[in-house]
Write a protein that holds these residues in place. Structure first.
Motif, PDB file in Angstrom:
ATOM      1  N   SER A 150       0.815  -1.218   0.000  1.00 49.68           N
ATOM      2  CA  SER A 150       0.000   0.000   0.000  1.00 49.68           C
ATOM      3  C   SER A 150       0.847   1.265   0.000  1.00 49.68           C
ATOM      4  O   SER A 150       0.320   2.366  -0.219  1.00 49.68           O
ATOM      5  N   PRO A 152       2.990   4.138  -1.413  1.00 46.82           N
ATOM      6  CA  PRO A 152       3.065   4.671  -2.781  1.00 46.82           C
ATOM      7  C   PRO A 152       4.491   4.748  -3.334  1.00 46.82           C
ATOM      8  O   PRO A 152       4.693   4.567  -4.534  1.00 46.82           O
ATOM      9  N   ARG A 153       5.486   5.024  -2.477  1.00 42.45           N
ATOM     10  CA  ARG A 153       6.860   5.161  -2.949  1.00 42.45           C
ATOM     11  C   ARG A 153       7.545   3.794  -2.967  1.00 42.45           C
ATOM     12  O   ARG A 153       7.523   3.063  -1.971  1.00 42.45           O
ATOM     13  N   ARG A 157       8.506   0.811  -0.033  1.00 46.90           N
ATOM     14  CA  ARG A 157       8.089  -0.592  -0.092  1.00 46.90           C
ATOM     15  C   ARG A 157       9.270  -1.518   0.155  1.00 46.90           C
ATOM     16  O   ARG A 157       9.182  -2.473   0.922  1.00 46.90           O
TER      17      ARG A 157
END
Length: 227
Positions: A150, A152-153, A157
């Motif tokens: 989840s 975004p970058r 992650r």
């Protein structure tokens, strides 16, 4: 792939955390219903449609549970190492798991069929409590992976995934936390749903920044400065 001709020692079964709650007599009985299988690296252990019939215990080696997207991209859902088990949920609800399991290295596995699982284990109160603990663990792991995907970058992650790997496979030492399981850049990419090139660039950046060390056997050492 072959089936061992020698009886499986009771001690081997007793060392599997999933069966640790069973008595000596119960383990002796269970031994007769466990089948040994050997899989070479990159061989398919089972396809999605097989998951409702068996549960598996990894005695040695390592496997990955993967989901293939419509465009053919592989996404790793989980990695199971020696002592891990999987497939227990499908035996409980009869539904297939949306994954194919592949040997990441030469792997020795125990297989227990659904009928034997139901006949010899689900009637055991100690084992039922163990099942509940396992399901709670699986749920926490799912939450963690949802958190990874989840973000975004892509850098976040990968960083969060490495933290998760350190929790599950990390061995702490004076120089930091060693990820005891070997994961290629492609494995990390498949976990985090990013490109392999992105993983390589980011790991090199972390290495130059002194946050990690890439060892000669390609394992990662997360240094104390890694956050």
């Amino acid at each position: 792939m072959r089936k061992s001709k020698e009886p499986l020692p009771d001690a081997v079964i007793r060392d599997v955390p999933f069966f640790a709650c069973l008595s000596t007599d119960e383990i002796k009985e269970l031994r007769h219903w466990l089948v040994e299988k050997y899989f070479e690296r990159n061989k398919i252990v089972f396809l999605e449609e097989d998951t409702q019939n068996y549960m598996y215990v990894v005695l040695s080696g390592k496997v990955k549970a993967v989901h293939m997207s419509e465009d053919g991209k592989e996404h790793i859902l989980a990695v199971h190492k020696s002592g891990d088990f999987f497939g227990e949920m499908t035996l409980l609800d009869g539904k297939t798991a949306p994954a194919t399991v592949i040997a990441m290295e030469d792997t020795h596995i125990l297989i227990l069929a659904r009928k034997d699982f139901e006949k010899y284990l689900l009637k055991n109160d100690k084992f039922l409590r163990q099942i509940i603990s396992v399901l709670c663990l699986r749920l926490r792991e799912a939450w963690m992976m949802h958190k990874v995907l989840s973000l975004p970058r892509v850098e976040d992650r990968i960083r969060t995934l490495l933290k998760l790997m350190s929790m599950n496979y990390g061995v702490k030492g004076p120089d930091g936390t060693l990820l005891a399981t070997k994961l290629t850049h492609q494995d990390i990419a498949d976990y985090a749903s990013v490109s392999r090139e992105t993983v390589t660039r980011f790991l090199n950046r972390l290495s130059k920044g002194g946050e990690i060390k890439i060892l000669g056997d390609k394992r990662l050492l997360l240094k104390p400065s890694f956050k």
